[in-house]
Design a protein around this motif. Structure first.
Motif, PDB file in Angstrom:
ATOM      1  N   VAL A 133       0.863  -1.179   0.000  1.00 22.61           N
ATOM      2  CA  VAL A 133       0.000   0.000   0.000  1.00 22.61           C
ATOM      3  C   VAL A 133       0.897   1.225   0.000  1.00 22.61           C
ATOM      4  O   VAL A 133       1.891   1.271   0.722  1.00 22.61           O
ATOM      5  N   PRO A 134       0.589   2.262  -0.797  1.00 20.81           N
ATOM      6  CA  PRO A 134       1.430   3.456  -0.836  1.00 20.81           C
ATOM      7  C   PRO A 134       1.465   4.167   0.519  1.00 20.81           C
ATOM      8  O   PRO A 134       0.563   4.004   1.341  1.00 20.81           O
ATOM      9  N   VAL A 135       2.490   4.992   0.695  1.00 27.59           N
ATOM     10  CA  VAL A 135       2.604   5.759   1.931  1.00 27.59           C
ATOM     11  C   VAL A 135       1.405   6.707   2.051  1.00 27.59           C
ATOM     12  O   VAL A 135       0.817   7.121   1.054  1.00 27.59           O
ATOM     13  N   ARG A 136       1.057   7.047   3.300  1.00 23.01           N
ATOM     14  CA  ARG A 136      -0.145   7.842   3.563  1.00 23.01           C
ATOM     15  C   ARG A 136      -0.141   9.197   2.867  1.00 23.01           C
ATOM     16  O   ARG A 136      -1.164   9.650   2.390  1.00 23.01           O
ATOM     17  N   TRP A 137       1.001   9.888   2.822  1.00 22.07           N
ATOM     18  CA  TRP A 137       0.993  11.226   2.231  1.00 22.07           C
ATOM     19  C   TRP A 137       0.668  11.162   0.741  1.00 22.07           C
ATOM     20  O   TRP A 137       0.008  12.051   0.207  1.00 22.07           O
ATOM     21  N   TRP A 179       4.352   6.141  -9.756  1.00 18.97           N
ATOM     22  CA  TRP A 179       4.668   7.145  -8.733  1.00 18.97           C
ATOM     23  C   TRP A 179       4.161   6.719  -7.357  1.00 18.97           C
ATOM     24  O   TRP A 179       4.864   6.890  -6.365  1.00 18.97           O
ATOM     25  N   LEU A 180       2.948   6.149  -7.319  1.00 14.11           N
ATOM     26  CA  LEU A 180       2.359   5.755  -6.042  1.00 14.11           C
ATOM     27  C   LEU A 180       3.226   4.766  -5.284  1.00 14.11           C
ATOM     28  O   LEU A 180       3.343   4.836  -4.070  1.00 14.11           O
ATOM     29  N   PHE A 181       3.831   3.829  -5.993  1.00  9.76           N
ATOM     30  CA  PHE A 181       4.523   2.724  -5.333  1.00  9.76           C
ATOM     31  C   PHE A 181       6.046   2.875  -5.330  1.00  9.76           C
ATOM     32  O   PHE A 181       6.747   1.919  -5.076  1.00  9.76           O
ATOM     33  N   THR A 182       6.532   4.124  -5.585  1.00  6.20           N
ATOM     34  CA  THR A 182       7.986   4.355  -5.485  1.00  6.20           C
ATOM     35  C   THR A 182       8.277   5.239  -4.309  1.00  6.20           C
ATOM     36  O   THR A 182       7.463   5.895  -3.773  1.00  6.20           O
TER      37      THR A 182
END
Length: 192
Positions: free
Chosen positions: A121-125, A189-192
Protein backbone atom coordinates in the motif's frame (compact mmCIF):
# COMPACT_ATOMS: atom_id res chain seq x y z
CA UNK A 1 -8.12 -17.56 -0.66
CA UNK A 2 -7.72 -14.51 1.54
CA UNK A 3 -5.20 -11.71 1.62
CA UNK A 4 -4.52 -9.36 4.48
CA UNK A 5 -2.34 -6.33 4.94
CA UNK A 6 -1.59 -6.52 8.65
CA UNK A 7 -0.57 -3.42 10.50
CA UNK A 8 -0.78 -2.80 14.21
CA UNK A 9 -1.27 0.91 13.52
CA UNK A 10 -4.58 0.23 11.74
CA UNK A 11 -6.22 -1.84 14.47
CA UNK A 12 -8.10 1.13 15.90
CA UNK A 13 -9.44 2.45 12.58
CA UNK A 14 -12.33 1.35 10.41
CA UNK A 15 -11.74 -1.72 8.28
CA UNK A 16 -13.20 -2.97 5.02
CA UNK A 17 -13.44 -6.47 3.57
CA UNK A 18 -13.91 -6.77 -0.18
CA UNK A 19 -15.28 -10.19 -1.06
CA UNK A 20 -15.68 -11.51 -4.59
CA UNK A 21 -17.82 -14.50 -5.49
CA UNK A 22 -18.10 -15.81 -9.02
CA UNK A 23 -21.43 -17.60 -9.20
CA UNK A 24 -22.04 -20.64 -11.41
CA UNK A 25 -24.44 -20.23 -14.33
CA UNK A 26 -28.02 -20.73 -13.24
CA UNK A 27 -27.21 -20.39 -9.53
CA UNK A 28 -27.85 -16.64 -9.14
CA UNK A 29 -31.24 -17.14 -7.51
CA UNK A 30 -29.77 -19.44 -4.86
CA UNK A 31 -26.91 -17.01 -4.29
CA UNK A 32 -29.33 -14.09 -3.86
CA UNK A 33 -31.24 -16.12 -1.25
CA UNK A 34 -27.92 -16.81 0.49
CA UNK A 35 -27.12 -13.06 0.50
CA UNK A 36 -30.50 -12.42 2.13
CA UNK A 37 -29.47 -14.80 4.91
CA UNK A 38 -25.88 -13.69 5.47
CA UNK A 39 -26.52 -9.93 5.19
CA UNK A 40 -28.72 -9.53 8.31
CA UNK A 41 -26.45 -11.86 10.27
CA UNK A 42 -23.37 -9.79 9.37
CA UNK A 43 -25.22 -6.59 10.31
CA UNK A 44 -25.93 -8.05 13.76
CA UNK A 45 -22.24 -8.35 14.64
CA UNK A 46 -20.59 -5.80 16.90
CA UNK A 47 -19.08 -2.81 15.12
CA UNK A 48 -20.85 -3.34 11.78
CA UNK A 49 -21.09 -0.15 9.69
CA UNK A 50 -22.04 -1.09 6.14
CA UNK A 51 -22.88 -4.04 3.86
CA UNK A 52 -22.96 -3.33 0.11
CA UNK A 53 -23.49 -5.68 -2.79
CA UNK A 54 -22.29 -4.90 -6.30
CA UNK A 55 -24.25 -7.25 -8.52
CA UNK A 56 -23.03 -8.63 -11.84
CA UNK A 57 -24.23 -7.26 -15.15
CA UNK A 58 -26.68 -9.84 -16.56
CA UNK A 59 -25.30 -11.59 -19.61
CA UNK A 60 -21.82 -10.11 -19.12
CA UNK A 61 -20.46 -11.09 -15.71
CA UNK A 62 -21.24 -13.56 -12.95
CA UNK A 63 -19.14 -11.94 -10.22
CA UNK A 64 -20.69 -10.44 -7.11
CA UNK A 65 -18.62 -8.07 -5.00
CA UNK A 66 -19.62 -7.69 -1.36
CA UNK A 67 -18.10 -4.79 0.58
CA UNK A 68 -18.38 -5.01 4.37
CA UNK A 69 -17.25 -2.26 6.73
CA UNK A 70 -16.73 -2.46 10.48
CA UNK A 71 -15.60 0.17 12.95
CA UNK A 72 -12.37 -1.68 13.79
CA UNK A 73 -10.23 -4.31 12.15
CA UNK A 74 -10.71 -6.46 15.24
CA UNK A 75 -14.52 -6.42 14.86
CA UNK A 76 -14.27 -7.14 11.14
CA UNK A 77 -11.97 -10.08 11.74
CA UNK A 78 -14.38 -11.27 14.44
CA UNK A 79 -17.09 -11.52 11.77
CA UNK A 80 -14.83 -12.92 9.04
CA UNK A 81 -13.59 -15.76 11.29
CA UNK A 82 -16.93 -16.38 13.03
CA UNK A 83 -18.61 -19.79 13.06
CA UNK A 84 -21.74 -18.16 11.56
CA UNK A 85 -19.80 -16.97 8.51
CA UNK A 86 -17.87 -20.26 8.17
CA UNK A 87 -21.16 -22.20 8.21
CA UNK A 88 -22.69 -19.94 5.53
CA UNK A 89 -19.56 -20.04 3.35
CA UNK A 90 -19.65 -23.85 3.48
CA UNK A 91 -23.32 -23.64 2.47
CA UNK A 92 -22.67 -21.39 -0.57
CA UNK A 93 -19.53 -23.13 -1.91
CA UNK A 94 -21.46 -25.43 -4.32
CA UNK A 95 -22.90 -22.30 -6.01
CA UNK A 96 -19.48 -20.72 -6.63
CA UNK A 97 -17.02 -21.20 -9.49
CA UNK A 98 -14.10 -20.46 -7.12
CA UNK A 99 -13.70 -20.48 -3.38
CA UNK A 100 -14.52 -17.51 -1.16
CA UNK A 101 -11.99 -14.76 -2.02
CA UNK A 102 -11.49 -11.65 0.09
CA UNK A 103 -9.00 -9.09 1.27
CA UNK A 104 -9.11 -6.75 4.23
CA UNK A 105 -8.00 -3.14 4.24
CA UNK A 106 -8.14 -0.37 6.80
CA UNK A 107 -9.24 3.17 6.05
CA UNK A 108 -9.12 4.01 2.33
CA UNK A 109 -6.29 1.58 1.53
CA UNK A 110 -8.53 -0.51 -0.72
CA UNK A 111 -8.56 2.36 -3.27
CA UNK A 112 -4.81 2.08 -3.55
CA UNK A 113 -4.47 -1.69 -3.76
CA UNK A 114 -4.21 -3.07 -7.29
CA UNK A 115 -6.20 -6.17 -8.12
CA UNK A 116 -4.49 -9.21 -6.73
CA UNK A 117 -4.14 -7.50 -3.37
CA UNK A 118 -0.60 -8.73 -2.75
CA UNK A 119 0.94 -5.37 -3.61
CA UNK A 120 2.12 -3.00 -0.94
CA UNK A 121 0.00 0.00 0.00
CA UNK A 122 1.43 3.46 -0.84
CA UNK A 123 2.60 5.76 1.93
CA UNK A 124 -0.14 7.84 3.56
CA UNK A 125 0.99 11.23 2.23
CA UNK A 126 0.71 9.94 -1.34
CA UNK A 127 -2.75 8.51 -0.58
CA UNK A 128 -3.72 11.92 0.81
CA UNK A 129 -2.49 13.84 -2.27
CA UNK A 130 -4.14 11.45 -4.72
CA UNK A 131 -7.47 11.44 -2.88
CA UNK A 132 -7.47 15.23 -2.50
CA UNK A 133 -6.56 15.81 -6.15
CA UNK A 134 -9.36 13.48 -7.25
CA UNK A 135 -12.04 14.85 -4.92
CA UNK A 136 -11.33 18.57 -5.45
CA UNK A 137 -12.58 18.83 -9.07
CA UNK A 138 -15.54 16.57 -8.28
CA UNK A 139 -16.78 18.73 -5.40
CA UNK A 140 -16.50 21.79 -7.63
CA UNK A 141 -18.53 20.36 -10.50
CA UNK A 142 -20.91 17.67 -9.23
CA UNK A 143 -22.95 19.82 -6.81
CA UNK A 144 -23.64 22.28 -9.66
CA UNK A 145 -24.66 19.49 -12.03
CA UNK A 146 -26.89 17.81 -9.42
CA UNK A 147 -28.60 21.07 -8.46
CA UNK A 148 -29.16 21.98 -12.12
CA UNK A 149 -30.53 18.52 -12.87
CA UNK A 150 -32.92 18.59 -9.91
CA UNK A 151 -34.21 22.06 -10.85
CA UNK A 152 -34.77 20.94 -14.45
CA UNK A 153 -36.74 17.97 -13.13
CA UNK A 154 -38.91 20.40 -11.18
CA UNK A 155 -37.62 19.36 -7.75
CA UNK A 156 -37.78 22.42 -5.49
CA UNK A 157 -34.53 23.62 -3.96
CA UNK A 158 -33.72 21.80 -0.73
CA UNK A 159 -30.22 22.23 0.70
CA UNK A 160 -30.23 18.85 2.45
CA UNK A 161 -31.52 16.90 -0.56
CA UNK A 162 -29.01 18.66 -2.86
CA UNK A 163 -26.20 17.89 -0.40
CA UNK A 164 -27.29 14.26 0.02
CA UNK A 165 -27.39 13.61 -3.73
CA UNK A 166 -24.21 15.60 -4.42
CA UNK A 167 -22.10 13.81 -1.81
CA UNK A 168 -23.51 10.43 -2.86
CA UNK A 169 -22.64 11.22 -6.47
CA UNK A 170 -19.10 12.32 -5.55
CA UNK A 171 -18.49 9.11 -3.61
CA UNK A 172 -19.96 6.95 -6.38
CA UNK A 173 -17.84 8.64 -9.06
CA UNK A 174 -14.73 8.34 -6.85
CA UNK A 175 -15.21 4.65 -6.06
CA UNK A 176 -16.42 3.36 -9.43
CA UNK A 177 -15.02 5.72 -12.06
CA UNK A 178 -12.14 7.89 -10.89
CA UNK A 179 -10.01 5.92 -8.44
CA UNK A 180 -9.71 2.61 -10.34
CA UNK A 181 -8.40 4.46 -13.43
CA UNK A 182 -6.53 7.26 -11.66
CA UNK A 183 -4.51 4.92 -9.44
CA UNK A 184 -3.57 2.78 -12.46
CA UNK A 185 -2.47 5.90 -14.33
CA UNK A 186 -0.14 7.04 -11.54
CA UNK A 187 0.75 3.58 -10.23
CA UNK A 188 4.50 3.95 -10.84
CA UNK A 189 4.67 7.15 -8.73
CA UNK A 190 2.36 5.75 -6.04
CA UNK A 191 4.52 2.72 -5.33
CA UNK A 192 7.99 4.35 -5.48
Amino acid sequence: MNHEHPSSSTLGRGATAVITHRVRDGQQEGYDAWLNEIGPLCRSYRGHLDFQIIRPIPGLTATYTVIIRFDTREHLQGWMSSQDRKRLIDQVRPLLVQDDDFFIRSGLDFWFTPEGARAKVPVRWKQFLVTWSAIFPLVLVIPLVVALGLRQLGVPQNHYLDLLLSTGSVVWVMVYLVMPHYTKLIQRWLFT
